[in-house]
Motif scaffolding. Structure first.
Motif, PDB file in Angstrom:
ATOM      1  N   UNK A   1      -8.098  -6.705 108.290  1.00 51.55           N
ATOM      2  CA  UNK A   1      -6.831  -6.750 107.562  1.00 51.55           C
ATOM      3  C   UNK A   1      -5.905  -7.870 108.027  1.00 51.55           C
ATOM      4  N   UNK A   2      -6.287  -8.597 109.077  1.00 46.26           N
ATOM      5  CA  UNK A   2      -5.391  -9.605 109.659  1.00 46.26           C
ATOM      6  C   UNK A   2      -4.868 -10.610 108.641  1.00 46.26           C
ATOM      7  N   UNK A   3      -5.689 -11.106 107.692  1.00 43.47           N
ATOM      8  CA  UNK A   3      -5.154 -12.073 106.721  1.00 43.47           C
ATOM      9  C   UNK A   3      -4.356 -11.413 105.588  1.00 43.47           C
ATOM     10  N   UNK A   4      -4.330 -10.090 105.547  1.00 42.57           N
ATOM     11  CA  UNK A   4      -3.737  -9.375 104.415  1.00 42.57           C
ATOM     12  C   UNK A   4      -2.253  -9.113 104.621  1.00 42.57           C
ATOM     13  N   UNK A   5      -1.516  -8.993 103.531  1.00 40.28           N
ATOM     14  CA  UNK A   5      -0.102  -8.627 103.603  1.00 40.28           C
ATOM     15  C   UNK A   5       0.064  -7.152 103.992  1.00 40.28           C
ATOM     16  N   UNK A   6      -1.039  -6.421 104.020  1.00 44.70           N
ATOM     17  CA  UNK A   6      -1.002  -5.017 104.443  1.00 44.70           C
ATOM     18  C   UNK A   6      -1.179  -4.865 105.949  1.00 44.70           C
ATOM     19  N   UNK A   7      -1.320  -5.966 106.649  1.00 46.85           N
ATOM     20  CA  UNK A   7      -1.634  -5.899 108.080  1.00 46.85           C
ATOM     21  C   UNK A   7      -0.564  -5.129 108.852  1.00 46.85           C
ATOM     22  N   UNK A   8       0.712  -5.476 108.668  1.00 47.11           N
ATOM     23  CA  UNK A   8       1.783  -4.797 109.402  1.00 47.11           C
ATOM     24  C   UNK A   8       1.846  -3.312 109.030  1.00 47.11           C
ATOM     25  N   UNK A   9       1.598  -3.034 107.770  1.00 49.28           N
ATOM     26  CA  UNK A   9       1.582  -1.645 107.284  1.00 49.28           C
ATOM     27  C   UNK A   9       0.508  -0.831 108.011  1.00 49.28           C
ATOM     28  N   UNK A  10      -0.663  -1.417 108.165  1.00 48.72           N
ATOM     29  CA  UNK A  10      -1.763  -0.729 108.838  1.00 48.72           C
ATOM     30  C   UNK A  10      -1.519  -0.602 110.342  1.00 48.72           C
TER      31      UNK A  10
END
Length: 300
Positions: A182-191
């Protein structure tokens, strides 16, 4: 209050309870019938109890009626698709088809035991406990409306059922793999927030920046104040779920980076900062509902 039991016809008995006289002078002497004297005596005891408590359970009021009344009127304000939907599905599949036709006033603890023992061959222990809770609450609801004299489901304990489903919780290696992917995703902080802080995903989605404290203030370390969720009416799962959660250093760093990226994204798009101040939004700045795979890259 006197009682008499006699033969009514072949293989049948009748019992009567003398309750004096009605205002019009007519004798009040209700009768009950049964195939054995024991059955008649039990019905007489139930009749006397009804007279003493003032509760006269409707003769044709069934278990299904009680369950449906509770689902319709006893869960007001609950989530229709969540709590109510789950209980209705359980009742329609595993309760009503098996004991729904039984008259509530005649339901016994043995009947409930037999029903649960039968379901134990197909359901996990947790599901059996949920089913018993539905029946208990349904009868309690009927009692509050003078449609039941006693709650026989309180006399029963749910049996052990089939082994439950394996836990879907991630182990350490799986969690690391998810975060790496998920590191490149905008969901990273959410996860990261969801996995490392204990904040439920339904609580993370409506989270606002004014409830996120990334610096130590007045001796209080970085933390997040969980006050809301995406549940109906915005309430958390329970009152105790309204809580303050300390944030590990890794989560603080990721949220700080996420805030910088969010500001950069809004500036590049000429967007005003959302009045709601949501921590996690879609690319258009709208509140996030469910995580999707359609938005993979973070703002650059």
């Amino acid at each position: 209050m006197s009682t008499t039991i006699g033969s009514f016809r072949k293989k049948s008995y009748v019992g009567a309870v003398s309750l004096g006289y009605a205002p019009n002078g007519k004798r009040r002497r209700p009768k009950v019938y049964g195939k054995t004297k024991t059955e008649v005596r039990q019905k007489i005891r139930d009749l006397k109890k009804e007279m003493q408590t003032g509760v006269k359970a409707p003769a044709n009021y069934t278990v299904a009626d009680a369950v449906n009344d509770w689902l319709e009127r006893g869960l007001k304000g609950r989530d229709e698709k969540g709590t109510i939907g789950k209980n209705r599905s359980m009742a329609n599949k595993h309760l009503i088809p098996f004991i729904g036709k039984a008259k509530l006033k005649e339901l016994s603890a043995d009947d409930v035991d037999d029903w649960l023992d039968d379901r134990a061959e197909f359901l996990a222990t947790r599901s059996l406990r949920d089913l018993l809770a539905i029946l208990r609450r349904s009868i309690a609801h009927a009692q509050r409306r003078d449609k039941a004299a006693r709650n026989v489901a309180l006399l029963v304990t749910a049996p052990e059922g089939r082994p439950g489903r394996p836990s879907k919780a991630l182990n350490l290696e799986q969690a690391k793999a998810v975060l790496t992917a998920a590191r490149p995703s905008r969901l990273y902080a959410y996860l990261v927030l969801s996995l490392l802080s204990g904040v439920r995903t339904e609580e993370a989605r409506p989270l606002t920046w004014d409830h996120v404290f990334l610096e130590t203030t007045d001796g209080i370390p970085p933390h997040v104040a969980v006050w809301r969720s995406v549940r109906r009416h915005g309430e958390t799962k329970t009152r105790k779920s309204r809580r303050t959660i300390a944030l590990p250093r890794q989560v603080v760093e990721v949220l700080e980076e996420h805030m910088r990226w969010q500001k950069q994204e809004r500036a590049s798009r000429g967007m005003e900062w959302s009045p709601a101040g949501r921590v996690f939004t879609t690319r258009s700045g709208e509140p996030r509902t469910q995580p999707t795979s359609g938005e993979t890259s973070r703002p650059s």
